[in-house]
Design a protein around this motif. Structure first.
Motif, PDB file in Angstrom:
ATOM      1  N   GLN A 193       0.868  -1.167   0.000  1.00 39.23           N
ATOM      2  CA  GLN A 193       0.000   0.000   0.000  1.00 39.23           C
ATOM      3  C   GLN A 193       0.905   1.216   0.000  1.00 39.23           C
ATOM      4  OE1 GLN A 193      -3.563  -0.104   2.605  1.00 39.23           O
ATOM      5  NE2 GLN A 193      -2.430  -1.717   3.632  1.00 39.23           N
ATOM      6  N   SER A 194       0.408   2.304  -0.477  1.00 33.68           N
ATOM      7  CA  SER A 194       1.197   3.528  -0.510  1.00 33.68           C
ATOM      8  C   SER A 194       1.538   3.984   0.913  1.00 33.68           C
ATOM      9  CB  SER A 194       0.417   4.631  -1.233  1.00 33.68           C
ATOM     10  OG  SER A 194       1.097   5.858  -1.107  1.00 33.68           O
ATOM     11  N   ASP A 195       2.791   4.346   1.118  1.00 33.38           N
ATOM     12  CA  ASP A 195       3.203   4.879   2.415  1.00 33.38           C
ATOM     13  C   ASP A 195       2.518   6.201   2.729  1.00 33.38           C
ATOM     14  OD1 ASP A 195       4.964   2.832   3.253  1.00 33.38           O
ATOM     15  OD2 ASP A 195       6.522   3.602   1.921  1.00 33.38           O
ATOM     16  N   ASP A 196       1.977   6.855   1.725  1.00 32.93           N
ATOM     17  CA  ASP A 196       1.272   8.118   1.947  1.00 32.93           C
ATOM     18  C   ASP A 196       0.101   7.960   2.917  1.00 32.93           C
ATOM     19  OD1 ASP A 196       3.061   9.421   0.307  1.00 32.93           O
ATOM     20  OD2 ASP A 196       1.738   9.447  -1.428  1.00 32.93           O
ATOM     21  N   LYS A 197      -0.379   6.715   3.102  1.00 32.00           N
ATOM     22  CA  LYS A 197      -1.445   6.464   4.077  1.00 32.00           C
ATOM     23  C   LYS A 197      -1.029   6.876   5.487  1.00 32.00           C
ATOM     24  CE  LYS A 197      -4.006   2.912   4.021  1.00 32.00           C
ATOM     25  NZ  LYS A 197      -4.573   1.579   4.132  1.00 32.00           N
ATOM     26  N   LEU A 198       0.269   6.920   5.732  1.00 27.77           N
ATOM     27  CA  LEU A 198       0.762   7.263   7.063  1.00 27.77           C
ATOM     28  C   LEU A 198       0.720   8.760   7.359  1.00 27.77           C
ATOM     29  CD1 LEU A 198       3.966   5.012   7.145  1.00 27.77           C
ATOM     30  CD2 LEU A 198       1.677   4.449   7.973  1.00 27.77           C
ATOM     31  N   LEU A 199       0.661   9.575   6.317  1.00 26.84           N
ATOM     32  CA  LEU A 199       0.796  11.024   6.502  1.00 26.84           C
ATOM     33  C   LEU A 199      -0.338  11.639   7.327  1.00 26.84           C
ATOM     34  CD1 LEU A 199       2.193  12.008   2.995  1.00 26.84           C
ATOM     35  CD2 LEU A 199       3.434  11.938   5.185  1.00 26.84           C
ATOM     36  N   ASP A 200      -1.579  11.228   7.085  1.00 31.69           N
ATOM     37  CA  ASP A 200      -2.696  11.776   7.865  1.00 31.69           C
ATOM     38  C   ASP A 200      -2.582  11.393   9.339  1.00 31.69           C
ATOM     39  OD1 ASP A 200      -3.884  13.076   5.736  1.00 31.69           O
ATOM     40  OD2 ASP A 200      -5.237  11.423   5.257  1.00 31.69           O
ATOM     41  N   ILE A 201      -2.177  10.149   9.606  1.00 28.54           N
ATOM     42  CA  ILE A 201      -2.011   9.698  10.989  1.00 28.54           C
ATOM     43  C   ILE A 201      -0.856  10.463  11.642  1.00 28.54           C
ATOM     44  CG2 ILE A 201      -1.639   7.697  12.491  1.00 28.54           C
ATOM     45  CD1 ILE A 201      -2.585   5.980  10.009  1.00 28.54           C
ATOM     46  N   PHE A 202       0.228  10.643  10.887  1.00 29.00           N
ATOM     47  CA  PHE A 202       1.364  11.433  11.372  1.00 29.00           C
ATOM     48  C   PHE A 202       0.920  12.852  11.713  1.00 29.00           C
ATOM     49  CE2 PHE A 202       4.953  14.310  10.207  1.00 29.00           C
ATOM     50  CZ  PHE A 202       5.782  14.005  11.278  1.00 29.00           C
ATOM     51  N   GLN A 203       0.149  13.455  10.833  1.00 26.03           N
ATOM     52  CA  GLN A 203      -0.368  14.822  11.059  1.00 26.03           C
ATOM     53  C   GLN A 203      -1.164  14.874  12.358  1.00 26.03           C
ATOM     54  OE1 GLN A 203      -0.360  17.655   8.737  1.00 26.03           O
ATOM     55  NE2 GLN A 203      -1.282  18.848  10.372  1.00 26.03           N
ATOM     56  N   GLN A 204      -2.034  13.905  12.579  1.00 25.03           N
ATOM     57  CA  GLN A 204      -2.842  13.875  13.803  1.00 25.03           C
ATOM     58  C   GLN A 204      -1.965  13.729  15.044  1.00 25.03           C
ATOM     59  OE1 GLN A 204      -5.459  10.581  13.124  1.00 25.03           O
ATOM     60  NE2 GLN A 204      -6.553  11.607  11.458  1.00 25.03           N
ATOM     61  N   GLN A 205      -0.972  12.845  14.959  1.00 24.64           N
ATOM     62  CA  GLN A 205      -0.125  12.598  16.125  1.00 24.64           C
ATOM     63  C   GLN A 205       0.811  13.756  16.421  1.00 24.64           C
ATOM     64  OE1 GLN A 205      -2.309  10.157  17.170  1.00 24.64           O
ATOM     65  NE2 GLN A 205      -0.494  10.001  18.442  1.00 24.64           N
ATOM     66  N   ILE A 206       1.296  14.414  15.407  1.00 30.19           N
ATOM     67  CA  ILE A 206       2.192  15.547  15.650  1.00 30.19           C
ATOM     68  C   ILE A 206       1.411  16.725  16.242  1.00 30.19           C
ATOM     69  CG2 ILE A 206       2.132  16.772  13.428  1.00 30.19           C
ATOM     70  CD1 ILE A 206       5.233  16.850  13.640  1.00 30.19           C
ATOM     71  N   GLN A 207       0.120  16.800  15.946  1.00 33.94           N
ATOM     72  CA  GLN A 207      -0.712  17.881  16.490  1.00 33.94           C
ATOM     73  C   GLN A 207      -1.275  17.555  17.863  1.00 33.94           C
ATOM     74  OE1 GLN A 207      -3.569  18.436  13.308  1.00 33.94           O
ATOM     75  NE2 GLN A 207      -2.337  20.071  12.403  1.00 33.94           N
ATOM     76  N   SER A 208      -1.273  16.287  18.248  1.00 32.29           N
ATOM     77  CA  SER A 208      -1.835  15.934  19.554  1.00 32.29           C
ATOM     78  C   SER A 208      -0.970  16.523  20.670  1.00 32.29           C
ATOM     79  CB  SER A 208      -1.951  14.413  19.699  1.00 32.29           C
ATOM     80  OG  SER A 208      -0.677  13.825  19.804  1.00 32.29           O
ATOM     81  N   LYS A 209      -1.625  17.011  21.675  1.00 35.30           N
ATOM     82  CA  LYS A 209      -0.951  17.707  22.781  1.00 35.30           C
ATOM     83  C   LYS A 209      -0.382  16.702  23.777  1.00 35.30           C
ATOM     84  CE  LYS A 209      -2.218  21.785  21.334  1.00 35.30           C
ATOM     85  NZ  LYS A 209      -1.341  22.416  20.412  1.00 35.30           N
ATOM     86  N   THR A 210       0.797  17.017  24.282  1.00 33.09           N
ATOM     87  CA  THR A 210       1.430  16.212  25.318  1.00 33.09           C
ATOM     88  C   THR A 210       2.364  17.113  26.113  1.00 33.09           C
ATOM     89  OG1 THR A 210       2.787  14.260  25.789  1.00 33.09           O
ATOM     90  CG2 THR A 210       3.303  15.483  23.778  1.00 33.09           C
ATOM     91  N   LYS A 211       2.600  16.757  27.363  1.00 32.49           N
ATOM     92  CA  LYS A 211       3.535  17.533  28.185  1.00 32.49           C
ATOM     93  C   LYS A 211       4.962  17.022  27.996  1.00 32.49           C
ATOM     94  CE  LYS A 211       0.099  18.841  31.551  1.00 32.49           C
ATOM     95  NZ  LYS A 211      -0.336  18.854  32.932  1.00 32.49           N
ATOM     96  N   ARG A 212       5.095  15.861  27.402  1.00 30.38           N
ATOM     97  CA  ARG A 212       6.423  15.267  27.201  1.00 30.38           C
ATOM     98  C   ARG A 212       6.906  15.533  25.780  1.00 30.38           C
ATOM     99  NH1 ARG A 212       5.683   9.137  28.344  1.00 30.38           N
ATOM    100  NH2 ARG A 212       3.686   9.496  27.358  1.00 30.38           N
ATOM    101  N   LYS A 213       8.219  15.385  25.582  1.00 31.87           N
ATOM    102  CA  LYS A 213       8.746  15.396  24.220  1.00 31.87           C
ATOM    103  C   LYS A 213       8.187  14.172  23.516  1.00 31.87           C
ATOM    104  CE  LYS A 213      13.071  17.779  25.133  1.00 31.87           C
ATOM    105  NZ  LYS A 213      14.544  17.683  25.081  1.00 31.87           N
ATOM    106  N   LYS A 214       8.124  14.249  22.199  1.00 31.90           N
ATOM    107  CA  LYS A 214       7.471  13.189  21.435  1.00 31.90           C
ATOM    108  C   LYS A 214       8.437  12.624  20.400  1.00 31.90           C
ATOM    109  CE  LYS A 214       3.242  14.050  20.370  1.00 31.90           C
ATOM    110  NZ  LYS A 214       1.953  14.416  19.795  1.00 31.90           N
ATOM    111  N   VAL A 215       8.410  11.312  20.244  1.00 30.36           N
ATOM    112  CA  VAL A 215       9.116  10.650  19.146  1.00 30.36           C
ATOM    113  C   VAL A 215       8.069   9.863  18.367  1.00 30.36           C
ATOM    114  CG1 VAL A 215       9.791   8.629  20.534  1.00 30.36           C
ATOM    115  CG2 VAL A 215      11.058   9.183  18.474  1.00 30.36           C
TER     116      VAL A 215
END
Length: 187
Positions: free
Chosen positions: A72-94
């Protein structure tokens, strides 16, 4: 796959793989929120060690289920990545993005065009196109990260190389080409 396992799973003094000390658990011990987003399969009940390790992350998502390679196209990951990078957290994120990238039988990987330029053989031409798609994917990851974070680092490496023999690509562990992988850091 051996090169990836050596990079992300530590060994004990006897040289046995220790899943408790892997890149996910080490990031969590360093107080990072760990996200794992994979375009590779997860097998319910008998996960391989990569999928089992990924499931120890704070957030994990597999776009495919089942064993083996489902292209499947790896582009499927981009929307999930967008959601996770925007999700709020008090910790640093990897955030780990586990791509399909380039594999043997590259002409089976879904692409709008199999390839735009013929180079030596169909396999090599399709393989070149998958490399271009991975470059574009990394550009999209960079653009998303740049729009959403003040600072970030991107580390990209492949989990294996491919042997080219008689203009055909092979996955394995017996040849030097199987271990020659790209490694990119964007900071």
């Amino acid at each position: 796959l051996e090169s990836l396992s050596n990079a992300i799973v530590s060994d004990d003094a006897q040289g046995k793989t220790c899943c408790p000390n892997n890149i996910v658990t080490l990031a969590r011990k360093a107080d990072f929120e760990v996200n794992w987003i994979s375009n590779q399969g997860s097998i319910a009940g008998s996960d391989n060690f990569i999928a089992a390790m990924a499931k120890t992350a704070d957030f994990f998502k597999f776009t495919t289920r089942g064993k083996g390679v489902t292209f499947q196209s790896d582009d499927k990951l981009l929307d999930i990545f967008q959601q996770q990078i925007q999700s709020k957290t008090k910790r640093k994120k990897v955030i780990f993005l586990h791509l399909m990238g380039s594999h043997p039988a590259p002409c089976d990987i879904p692409m709008a065009d199999k390839y735009k330029e013929f180079v030596i053989s169909n396999d090599i031409s399709c393989y070149n196109e998958t490399l271009k798609r991975t470059d574009n994917f990394l550009k999209n990851v960079y653009d998303i990260a740049q729009k959403n974070r003040k600072s970030f680092k991107i580390v990209y490496f492949a989990d294996h190389g491919l042997l080219v023999d008689n203009y055909t690509l092979y996955h394995g562990s017996k040849h030097k080409q199987n271990y020659e992988i790209p490694f990119v850091i964007i900071d």
